[in-house]
Write a protein that holds these residues in place. Structure first.
Motif, short mmCIF file in Angstrom:
data_model
loop_
_atom_site.label_atom_id
_atom_site.label_comp_id
_atom_site.label_asym_id
_atom_site.label_seq_id
_atom_site.Cartn_x
_atom_site.Cartn_y
_atom_site.Cartn_z
N GLY A 188 0.80 -1.21 0.00
CA GLY A 188 0.00 0.00 0.00
C GLY A 188 0.84 1.26 0.00
N PRO A 189 0.19 2.43 -0.12
CA PRO A 189 0.91 3.71 -0.08
C PRO A 189 1.60 3.91 1.27
N THR A 190 0.92 3.53 2.34
CA THR A 190 1.52 3.43 3.68
C THR A 190 1.10 2.08 4.25
N TRP A 191 1.73 1.66 5.32
CA TRP A 191 1.43 0.36 5.91
C TRP A 191 1.62 0.44 7.42
N GLN A 192 0.90 -0.43 8.13
CA GLN A 192 0.82 -0.36 9.59
C GLN A 192 1.63 -1.49 10.21
N VAL A 193 2.68 -1.13 10.94
CA VAL A 193 3.54 -2.11 11.60
C VAL A 193 3.01 -2.32 13.02
N GLN A 194 2.32 -3.43 13.22
CA GLN A 194 1.80 -3.78 14.53
C GLN A 194 1.54 -5.28 14.55
N ASP A 195 1.36 -5.82 15.74
CA ASP A 195 1.12 -7.25 15.88
C ASP A 195 -0.23 -7.60 15.29
N ALA A 197 -2.88 -10.79 13.74
CA ALA A 197 -3.18 -12.21 13.60
C ALA A 197 -2.96 -12.60 12.14
N ASP A 198 -2.44 -13.81 11.91
CA ASP A 198 -2.16 -14.29 10.55
C ASP A 198 -1.30 -13.28 9.78
N ALA A 199 -0.23 -12.83 10.43
CA ALA A 199 0.64 -11.81 9.83
C ALA A 199 1.19 -12.26 8.48
N ASN A 200 1.15 -11.37 7.49
CA ASN A 200 1.70 -11.69 6.16
C ASN A 200 3.11 -11.13 5.99
N ASN A 201 3.70 -10.68 7.12
CA ASN A 201 5.06 -10.17 7.10
C ASN A 201 5.61 -10.31 8.52
N VAL A 202 6.91 -10.68 8.64
CA VAL A 202 7.46 -10.89 9.98
C VAL A 202 7.47 -9.60 10.80
N ALA A 203 7.42 -8.44 10.13
CA ALA A 203 7.37 -7.17 10.86
C ALA A 203 6.07 -7.03 11.64
N TYR A 204 5.03 -7.75 11.19
CA TYR A 204 3.71 -7.64 11.82
C TYR A 204 3.54 -8.68 12.94
N THR A 205 4.65 -8.93 13.64
CA THR A 205 4.65 -9.80 14.82
C THR A 205 5.36 -9.04 15.94
N THR A 206 5.48 -9.68 17.13
CA THR A 206 6.17 -9.04 18.24
C THR A 206 7.62 -9.52 18.35
N GLY A 207 8.04 -10.40 17.45
CA GLY A 207 9.36 -10.99 17.53
C GLY A 207 10.48 -10.04 17.14
N ARG A 208 11.70 -10.45 17.47
CA ARG A 208 12.87 -9.67 17.09
C ARG A 208 13.04 -9.69 15.57
N LEU A 209 13.39 -8.55 15.01
CA LEU A 209 13.72 -8.46 13.59
C LEU A 209 15.22 -8.23 13.47
N CYS A 210 15.92 -9.14 12.78
CA CYS A 210 17.35 -8.96 12.60
C CYS A 210 17.60 -7.90 11.54
N PHE A 211 18.83 -7.45 11.44
CA PHE A 211 19.17 -6.38 10.51
C PHE A 211 18.81 -6.74 9.07
N HIS A 212 18.17 -5.80 8.39
CA HIS A 212 17.74 -6.05 7.01
C HIS A 212 17.51 -4.72 6.29
N THR A 213 17.51 -4.78 4.98
CA THR A 213 16.97 -3.70 4.17
C THR A 213 15.60 -4.15 3.68
N ASP A 214 14.71 -3.21 3.46
CA ASP A 214 13.37 -3.57 3.01
C ASP A 214 13.33 -3.82 1.51
N TYR A 215 12.57 -4.83 1.15
CA TYR A 215 12.14 -5.07 -0.23
C TYR A 215 13.26 -5.36 -1.25
N PRO A 216 14.28 -6.15 -0.89
CA PRO A 216 15.25 -6.55 -1.92
C PRO A 216 14.62 -7.47 -2.97
#
Length: 397
Positions: A188-195, A197-216
């Motif tokens: 989408g034009p903007t997106w909501q990073v929050q926990d 249900a049935d997350a379609n991206n690991v960012a949409y969980t409460t877990g640790r996110l290791c270092f990354h660049t977005d959208y390679p």
């Protein structure tokens, strides 16, 4: 060809003009004594007359098939020390202003000045000692000097924190309008990073996110990322960033072979799901993209979306993993990573081609305790606004 020297001021008029190398070069001697030599094929290609150039679009009208690459000058003349005029063999006439010519001198010094003016290549490396640049959000929204400072710092340092934005969705839309427009993606034009249900991206969980660049996984990943903190959890959820260019340069010195592997191996990325629309995206990227001089110009690393498909010979797999492990260890070393916690109203803006980001985990809860709104912009859009602001603020051409 005459070896040219060039002093870098744009002030002098022309002392003398002459034709060299049997008409293939025009040599300009400036009032300060420096010289510039211009190939005639380039001069003819860049004739500024209405037949050859469209000023309203800043575009060339001359068709390349009509250009003689072996063209020579028939006659050259100097007018008022501020302009040269050239007559070509077919009697076509061209005029070139002194300031226009001097800016486009082919000396190494002049070309370096033009590169710096157009592209701001200066890069300030940092590690855990980062002094995170901060500017009030409303200040950059309404003040051109502040907006120019923001974008210059973003280009040089790679990250700037904007403070004091309203804690509601939509502020990034305003920010997008300030620079031009945002980058639309499958989220989408903007997106909501929050926990979720049935997350379609690991960012949409409460877990640790290791270092990354977005959208390679995209052929052309977004150049700049915005994250607006609307709500922040009391425990955990700290943000982490690392300067990928700094770490890449360290890797190149410490282990040239690992750098060579990561900068030449095409890694498969995948992203499949439904959000703004349904999507099935596949792409190949090198972890470290570099320029012709071997300098890193983009990092493409997201462990979460690295595909199980790996299109390389089996015997090269383990050396790749060893190289990536060393790079990952450098990213996570205490001397390189910077940790901070966003407060509601903060908008972190950073170079997604350079700065890798991550997040510490936070407790799961039945209600949303942490909410960031995210958006992207392309560097082309950001640099366009920067140049326009520069002209407005510094009154530069």
């Amino acid at each position: 060809m005459l070896h040219t020297t060039q002093q870098l001021s744009m002030s002098p008029g022309i002392q003398k003009v002459e034709v060299l190398d049997e008409g293939r070069f025009v040599c300009v001697t400036w009032e300060d004594g420096s010289e510039s030599s211009y190939p005639c094929v380039w001069l003819r290609d860049n004739c500024q007359c209405p037949l050859c150039f469209l000023p309203s679009a800043g575009a060339r009208r001359l068709l390349f098939e009509d250009l003689d690459v072996n063209i020579v000058v028939k006659q050259v003349a100097l007018a008022d020390r501020k302009k040269i005029s050239i007559t070509w063999p077919n009697e076509h006439a061209s005029e070139y202003e002194a300031e226009w010519l001097k800016k486009r001198c082919f000396s190494e010094e002049a070309r370096a000045v033009m590169r710096a003016d157009l592209f701001l290549p200066e890069c300030q490396y940092w590690g855990s000692d980062l002094q995170l640049p901060k500017i009030p959000f409303e200040e950059i929204m309404c003040n051109d000097e502040s907006a120019y400072k923001w974008l210059c710092t973003l280009k040089k340092v790679g990250i700037v924190l904007l403070t004091g934005a309203a804690t509601r969705q939509g502020e990034l839309i305003r920010l997008g309008h300030r620079i031009g427009f945002l980058r639309l993606t499958f989220y989408g034009p903007t997106w909501q990073v929050q926990d979720k249900a049935d997350a379609n991206n690991v960012a949409y969980t409460t877990g640790r996110l290791c270092f990354h660049t977005d959208y390679p996984v995209l052929q052309h990943p977004p150049g700049v990322q915005f994250l607006h903190c609307i709500k922040q959890t009391a425990a955990g959820g700290e943000s982490e960033v690392v300067d990928g260019f700094h770490v890449s340069s360290k890797l190149k010195k410490q282990n040239p072979e690992a750098y060579q592997i990561l900068s030449t191996t095409a890694v498969n990325y995948v992203d499949v799901g439904v959000d703004y629309c349904d999507f099935a995206v596949h792409c190949k990227q090198r972890i470290i993209d570099m320029d012709s001089k071997g300098q890193a110009i983009r990092i493409n690393y997201n462990n979460a979306t690295r595909d199980t498909v790996f299109d390389i010979p089996a015997e090269k797999v383990r050396p790749f993993y060893a190289a990536l492990k060393e790079f990952n260890n450098l990213l996570n070393s205490a001397e390189h990573k910077f940790t901070y916690k966003l407060k509601p109203g903060d908008i972190v803006t950073f170079d997604n081609w350079r700065v890798l980001h991550g997040r510490q985990s936070y407790p799961s809860c039945s209600e949303v305790t942490r909410h960031l709104e995210g958006a992207y912009a392309d560097w082309d859009v950001v640099m366009s606004r920067l140049r326009l602001l520069k002209k407005r603020v510094l009154n530069k051409d």
